[in-house]
Design an enzyme around this catalytic site. Sequence first.
Site, PDB file in Angstrom:
ATOM      1  N   VAL A  12       0.860  -1.175   0.000  1.00 23.60           N
ATOM      2  CA  VAL A  12       0.000   0.000   0.000  1.00 23.60           C
ATOM      3  C   VAL A  12       0.896   1.225   0.000  1.00 23.60           C
ATOM      4  O   VAL A  12       1.898   1.279   0.709  1.00 23.60           O
ATOM      5  CB  VAL A  12      -0.960   0.009   1.208  1.00 23.60           C
ATOM      6  CG1 VAL A  12      -0.214   0.167   2.511  1.00 23.60           C
ATOM      7  CG2 VAL A  12      -2.010   1.100   1.061  1.00 23.60           C
ATOM      8  N   SER A  13       0.594   2.176  -0.867  1.00 20.72           N
ATOM      9  CA  SER A  13       1.336   3.438  -0.893  1.00 20.72           C
ATOM     10  C   SER A  13       0.536   4.474  -0.103  1.00 20.72           C
ATOM     11  O   SER A  13      -0.613   4.257   0.271  1.00 20.72           O
ATOM     12  CB  SER A  13       1.543   3.913  -2.325  1.00 20.72           C
ATOM     13  OG  SER A  13       0.301   4.209  -2.937  1.00 20.72           O
ATOM     14  N   THR A  14       1.140   5.611   0.112  1.00 19.60           N
ATOM     15  CA  THR A  14       0.465   6.677   0.854  1.00 19.60           C
ATOM     16  C   THR A  14      -0.845   7.072   0.182  1.00 19.60           C
ATOM     17  O   THR A  14      -1.869   7.276   0.832  1.00 19.60           O
ATOM     18  CB  THR A  14       1.376   7.898   0.983  1.00 19.60           C
ATOM     19  OG1 THR A  14       2.592   7.490   1.615  1.00 19.60           O
ATOM     20  CG2 THR A  14       0.718   8.984   1.800  1.00 19.60           C
ATOM     21  N   GLU A  15      -0.845   7.132  -1.138  1.00 21.41           N
ATOM     22  CA  GLU A  15      -2.037   7.562  -1.878  1.00 21.41           C
ATOM     23  C   GLU A  15      -3.130   6.507  -1.863  1.00 21.41           C
ATOM     24  O   GLU A  15      -4.305   6.806  -2.062  1.00 21.41           O
ATOM     25  CB  GLU A  15      -1.648   7.882  -3.327  1.00 21.41           C
ATOM     26  CG  GLU A  15      -1.119   6.687  -4.091  1.00 21.41           C
ATOM     27  CD  GLU A  15      -0.473   7.087  -5.406  1.00 21.41           C
ATOM     28  OE1 GLU A  15      -0.869   6.523  -6.433  1.00 21.41           O
ATOM     29  OE2 GLU A  15       0.409   7.952  -5.414  1.00 21.41           O
ATOM     30  N   ASP A  16      -2.748   5.232  -1.621  1.00 20.11           N
ATOM     31  CA  ASP A  16      -3.736   4.161  -1.595  1.00 20.11           C
ATOM     32  C   ASP A  16      -4.422   4.007  -0.240  1.00 20.11           C
ATOM     33  O   ASP A  16      -5.481   3.390  -0.140  1.00 20.11           O
ATOM     34  CB  ASP A  16      -3.078   2.814  -1.927  1.00 20.11           C
ATOM     35  CG  ASP A  16      -2.578   2.754  -3.353  1.00 20.11           C
ATOM     36  OD1 ASP A  16      -3.203   3.420  -4.200  1.00 20.11           O
ATOM     37  OD2 ASP A  16      -1.588   2.056  -3.602  1.00 20.11           O
TER      38      ASP A  16
END
Length: 275
Positions: A12-16
């Site tokens: 998971v990325s920050t934007e996700d």
Amino acid sequence: MRTVRVAIYTRVSTEDQAKEGFSLEAQRERLEAYCLARDWSVAARYIDEGHSGRNIRRPAYQKMMAERDHWDALLVIKMDRIHRNSRNFMEMMENLQEWGKDFVSASESLDTSTAMGRFVMDIIQRIAQLESEQIGERVKMGMTQKARVGPGILGFHPPLGYDVTEGRLVPIEAEAEVVREMFDLCLSGRTLEETAAELNANGLRTKLGTSWAPIKVYRILHNPVYAGFLRWDGIVRKADHDPLVAVETFNEAQERLRSRALLSTAHAPPILLEA
């Protein structure tokens, strides 16, 4: 029948993180349920939190690949969890194939252990190859147009005698003196071998700090950039940077190079410029 050992990968990325269904816990639960349904064994779980899928600089991803002997198949919830860059994805798939590993995307029904999965992956690879070739064609068209009409340079590393400032070639005087000396030696009748030997004897080095060889001298003397021109893919045009030698000096050096046997490692014969 041998039990398939699975590496579960979640990311998971920050934007996700704010998107429903993208949480690490949600991914893990669905993938473990998938393994249970197919009677697969979970060999290891690899979790990258806060990492982009556009590159491979992810600690869990790197560890997973290093520990590939511990698992048989790589399982993700969606393909974009493992990569968001098509080139990186295809390189991974080539590695997995070479290692004898399978790739499974649970929500997209992609499983390279099956004939249909391998067929779909082949199509994906061909589409990625087509996309790459089309991008290459568009880039070359743009570079060719820029080479013909300008402005600016074409993205190469600055040659000996120059640096790049705000997209323009700017002379470096100490290096420029070396270039001028090479042209002077050529016009005085020195061979490429003699010129290289004299430069090395005087302690002069190339842009990369290496010693001189005849082919390196040839490439300097053959490069129209030193007379104020740019060359790319057979196209030569007048540029807006300051030359280090006059066009007449450059052309005379080309005439002298023409009278000598062309080095077997040289890419093209000497050229003449119009002032």
